[in-house]
Design a protein around this motif. Structure first.
Motif, PDB file in Angstrom:
ATOM      1  N   LEU A 195       0.840  -1.166   0.036  1.00 46.26           N
ATOM      2  CA  LEU A 195       0.082  -0.076   0.079  1.00 46.26           C
ATOM      3  C   LEU A 195       0.799   1.292   0.056  1.00 46.26           C
ATOM      4  CD1 LEU A 195      -2.992  -0.854   2.488  1.00 46.26           C
ATOM      5  CD2 LEU A 195      -2.974  -0.696  -0.128  1.00 46.26           C
ATOM      6  N   GLN A 196       1.910   1.104   0.748  1.00 47.90           N
ATOM      7  CA  GLN A 196       2.790   2.405   0.685  1.00 47.90           C
ATOM      8  C   GLN A 196       3.492   2.752  -0.542  1.00 47.90           C
ATOM      9  OE1 GLN A 196       5.600   1.784   3.965  1.00 47.90           O
ATOM     10  NE2 GLN A 196       3.972   1.469   5.349  1.00 47.90           N
ATOM     11  N   ARG A 197       3.963   1.357  -1.258  1.00 50.57           N
ATOM     12  CA  ARG A 197       4.408   1.723  -2.505  1.00 50.57           C
ATOM     13  C   ARG A 197       3.221   2.194  -3.576  1.00 50.57           C
ATOM     14  NH1 ARG A 197       7.070  -3.129  -1.270  1.00 50.57           N
ATOM     15  NH2 ARG A 197       5.338  -4.448  -2.469  1.00 50.57           N
ATOM     16  N   ARG A 198       2.128   1.898  -3.364  1.00 48.76           N
ATOM     17  CA  ARG A 198       0.935   2.255  -4.280  1.00 48.76           C
ATOM     18  C   ARG A 198       1.042   3.765  -4.038  1.00 48.76           C
ATOM     19  NH1 ARG A 198      -5.151  -0.229  -4.145  1.00 48.76           N
ATOM     20  NH2 ARG A 198      -5.980   1.394  -5.154  1.00 48.76           N
ATOM     21  N   VAL A 199       0.879   4.116  -2.946  1.00 47.55           N
ATOM     22  CA  VAL A 199       0.710   5.497  -2.520  1.00 47.55           C
ATOM     23  C   VAL A 199       2.026   6.544  -3.156  1.00 47.55           C
ATOM     24  CG1 VAL A 199       0.623   7.187  -0.660  1.00 47.55           C
ATOM     25  CG2 VAL A 199      -0.614   5.485  -0.449  1.00 47.55           C
ATOM     26  N   VAL A 200       3.044   6.020  -3.143  1.00 49.87           N
ATOM     27  CA  VAL A 200       4.315   6.544  -3.660  1.00 49.87           C
ATOM     28  C   VAL A 200       4.079   6.728  -5.273  1.00 49.87           C
ATOM     29  CG1 VAL A 200       6.678   6.469  -4.149  1.00 49.87           C
ATOM     30  CG2 VAL A 200       5.795   5.989  -1.859  1.00 49.87           C
ATOM     31  N   ARG A 201       3.678   5.593  -5.803  1.00 48.87           N
ATOM     32  CA  ARG A 201       3.377   5.777  -7.202  1.00 48.87           C
ATOM     33  C   ARG A 201       2.389   6.770  -7.552  1.00 48.87           C
ATOM     34  NH1 ARG A 201       3.015   0.265  -7.397  1.00 48.87           N
ATOM     35  NH2 ARG A 201       0.856   0.318  -7.262  1.00 48.87           N
ATOM     36  N   ASP A 202       1.230   6.716  -6.875  1.00 51.43           N
ATOM     37  CA  ASP A 202       0.075   7.674  -7.265  1.00 51.43           C
ATOM     38  C   ASP A 202       0.480   8.986  -6.745  1.00 51.43           C
ATOM     39  OD1 ASP A 202      -2.419   7.907  -7.779  1.00 51.43           O
ATOM     40  OD2 ASP A 202      -3.306   8.283  -5.691  1.00 51.43           O
ATOM     41  N   VAL A 203       1.185   9.385  -5.921  1.00 46.40           N
ATOM     42  CA  VAL A 203       1.612  10.627  -5.662  1.00 46.40           C
ATOM     43  C   VAL A 203       2.772  11.152  -6.637  1.00 46.40           C
ATOM     44  CG1 VAL A 203       3.074  12.240  -3.956  1.00 46.40           C
ATOM     45  CG2 VAL A 203       1.578  10.613  -3.064  1.00 46.40           C
ATOM     46  N   LEU A 204       3.458  10.090  -7.389  1.00 47.54           N
ATOM     47  CA  LEU A 204       4.297  10.770  -8.382  1.00 47.54           C
ATOM     48  C   LEU A 204       3.551  10.999  -9.612  1.00 47.54           C
ATOM     49  CD1 LEU A 204       7.462   8.573  -8.032  1.00 47.54           C
ATOM     50  CD2 LEU A 204       7.464  10.749  -7.902  1.00 47.54           C
ATOM     51  N   GLU A 205       2.449  10.179  -9.840  1.00 43.94           N
ATOM     52  CA  GLU A 205       1.499  10.529 -10.914  1.00 43.94           C
ATOM     53  C   GLU A 205       0.959  11.677 -10.825  1.00 43.94           C
ATOM     54  OE1 GLU A 205      -1.242   7.257 -11.915  1.00 43.94           O
ATOM     55  OE2 GLU A 205       0.168   5.837 -11.777  1.00 43.94           O
ATOM     56  N   TYR A 206       0.418  11.990  -9.795  1.00 44.81           N
ATOM     57  CA  TYR A 206      -0.194  13.166  -9.297  1.00 44.81           C
ATOM     58  C   TYR A 206       0.909  14.583  -9.645  1.00 44.81           C
ATOM     59  CZ  TYR A 206      -1.552  17.110  -6.376  1.00 44.81           C
ATOM     60  OH  TYR A 206      -1.771  18.545  -5.769  1.00 44.81           O
ATOM     61  N   PHE A 207       1.788  14.271  -9.119  1.00 43.74           N
ATOM     62  CA  PHE A 207       2.927  15.316  -9.070  1.00 43.74           C
ATOM     63  C   PHE A 207       3.401  15.718 -10.517  1.00 43.74           C
ATOM     64  CE2 PHE A 207       7.292  17.470  -8.770  1.00 43.74           C
ATOM     65  CZ  PHE A 207       6.650  18.445  -7.966  1.00 43.74           C
ATOM     66  N   HIS A 208       3.434  14.539 -11.388  1.00 47.14           N
ATOM     67  CA  HIS A 208       3.920  14.855 -12.846  1.00 47.14           C
ATOM     68  C   HIS A 208       2.567  15.200 -13.712  1.00 47.14           C
ATOM     69  CE1 HIS A 208       7.279  12.158 -11.721  1.00 47.14           C
ATOM     70  NE2 HIS A 208       8.123  13.040 -12.240  1.00 47.14           N
ATOM     71  N   GLY A 209       1.585  15.247 -13.128  1.00 49.52           N
ATOM     72  CA  GLY A 209       0.272  15.593 -13.853  1.00 49.52           C
ATOM     73  C   GLY A 209      -0.083  17.024 -13.908  1.00 49.52           C
ATOM     74  N   ARG A 210       0.637  17.733 -12.927  1.00 46.19           N
ATOM     75  CA  ARG A 210       0.399  19.159 -12.569  1.00 46.19           C
ATOM     76  C   ARG A 210       0.987  19.961 -13.865  1.00 46.19           C
ATOM     77  NH1 ARG A 210       2.532  19.884  -6.656  1.00 46.19           N
ATOM     78  NH2 ARG A 210       2.459  22.138  -7.231  1.00 46.19           N
ATOM     79  N   SER A 211       0.452  20.953 -14.290  1.00 44.29           N
ATOM     80  CA  SER A 211       0.742  21.591 -15.415  1.00 44.29           C
ATOM     81  C   SER A 211       2.240  22.581 -15.321  1.00 44.29           C
ATOM     82  CB  SER A 211      -0.318  22.649 -15.994  1.00 44.29           C
ATOM     83  OG  SER A 211      -0.472  23.667 -14.703  1.00 44.29           O
ATOM     84  N   ASN A 212       2.678  22.881 -14.072  1.00 46.68           N
ATOM     85  CA  ASN A 212       3.903  23.530 -13.939  1.00 46.68           C
ATOM     86  C   ASN A 212       5.002  22.571 -13.696  1.00 46.68           C
ATOM     87  OD1 ASN A 212       3.130  22.843 -11.415  1.00 46.68           O
ATOM     88  ND2 ASN A 212       3.677  24.473 -10.187  1.00 46.68           N
ATOM     89  N   VAL A 213       4.833  21.458 -13.947  1.00 46.93           N
ATOM     90  CA  VAL A 213       5.955  20.476 -13.672  1.00 46.93           C
ATOM     91  C   VAL A 213       6.513  20.129 -15.296  1.00 46.93           C
ATOM     92  CG1 VAL A 213       6.599  18.360 -12.896  1.00 46.93           C
ATOM     93  CG2 VAL A 213       5.158  19.588 -11.347  1.00 46.93           C
TER      94      VAL A 213
END
Length: 164
Positions: A25-43
């Motif tokens: 579950l922790q690895r899944r959260v890390v993966r999801d946070v990276l996807e969320y962060f890379h999905g931001r328009s200013n990144v």
């Protein structure tokens, strides 16, 4: 250009050690946070996991709550054209993300609720932001408990009789 083993081996071992100590579950959260962060328009660049700390994982009858802080490091690769080997830039942005997730208790856990907050590491230290983060994480942890039961149309249609 090839890097000597003495330079990339400690980084590879550090990432492997971090991943080895994490629950699925922790690895899944890390993966999801990276996807969320890379999905931001200013990144515009790819970021890699630098460190995971402040991990809390609690189980209760309604599911599993996971909270963690994820330190990121900017790489040389652009987000639009990812490459296989991206070198971490030491003197660039190093944002920190707070993530709170609540998973249900099924065999394949589904996300009941989640909260992310990513920003510069000094940004997350501000008192007002820290208080808001704590309140949001408490709300995420309460998801799925008694008050959040699913309401289906017609569920209370016959709960009261007609006047006689």
């Amino acid at each position: 250009m090839r890097l000597p083993v003495s330079l990339w081996l400690p980084l590879a071992l550090g990432v492997a050690a971090v991943a080895a100590g994490q629950s699925p579950l922790q690895r899944r959260v890390v993966r999801d946070v990276l996807e969320y962060f890379h999905g931001r328009s200013n990144v515009h660049f790819l970021f890699k996991e630098r460190e995971v700390d402040g991990v809390i994982e609690r189980e209760d009858p309604s599911g599993t709550f996971v909270q963690l802080r994820l330190g990121l490091a900017q790489t040389t690769c652009r987000k639009r054209a990812p490459q296989r080997h991206c070198r971490v830039l030491e003197s660039r942005r190093r944002p920190t993300c707070l993530a709170c997730y609540k998973f249900d208790a099924s065999d394949v856990p589904k996300v009941l609720d989640k909260y992310h907050n990513c920003g510069p590491s000094h940004h997350l230290a501000a008192k007002e932001i820290r208080q808001r983060d704590e309140a949001e994480c408490r709300a995420v942890e309460e998801a799925g408990k008694g008050g959040d039961t699913l309401y289906l149309p017609g569920m209370f249609t016959f709960s009261r009789g007609l006047p006689a």
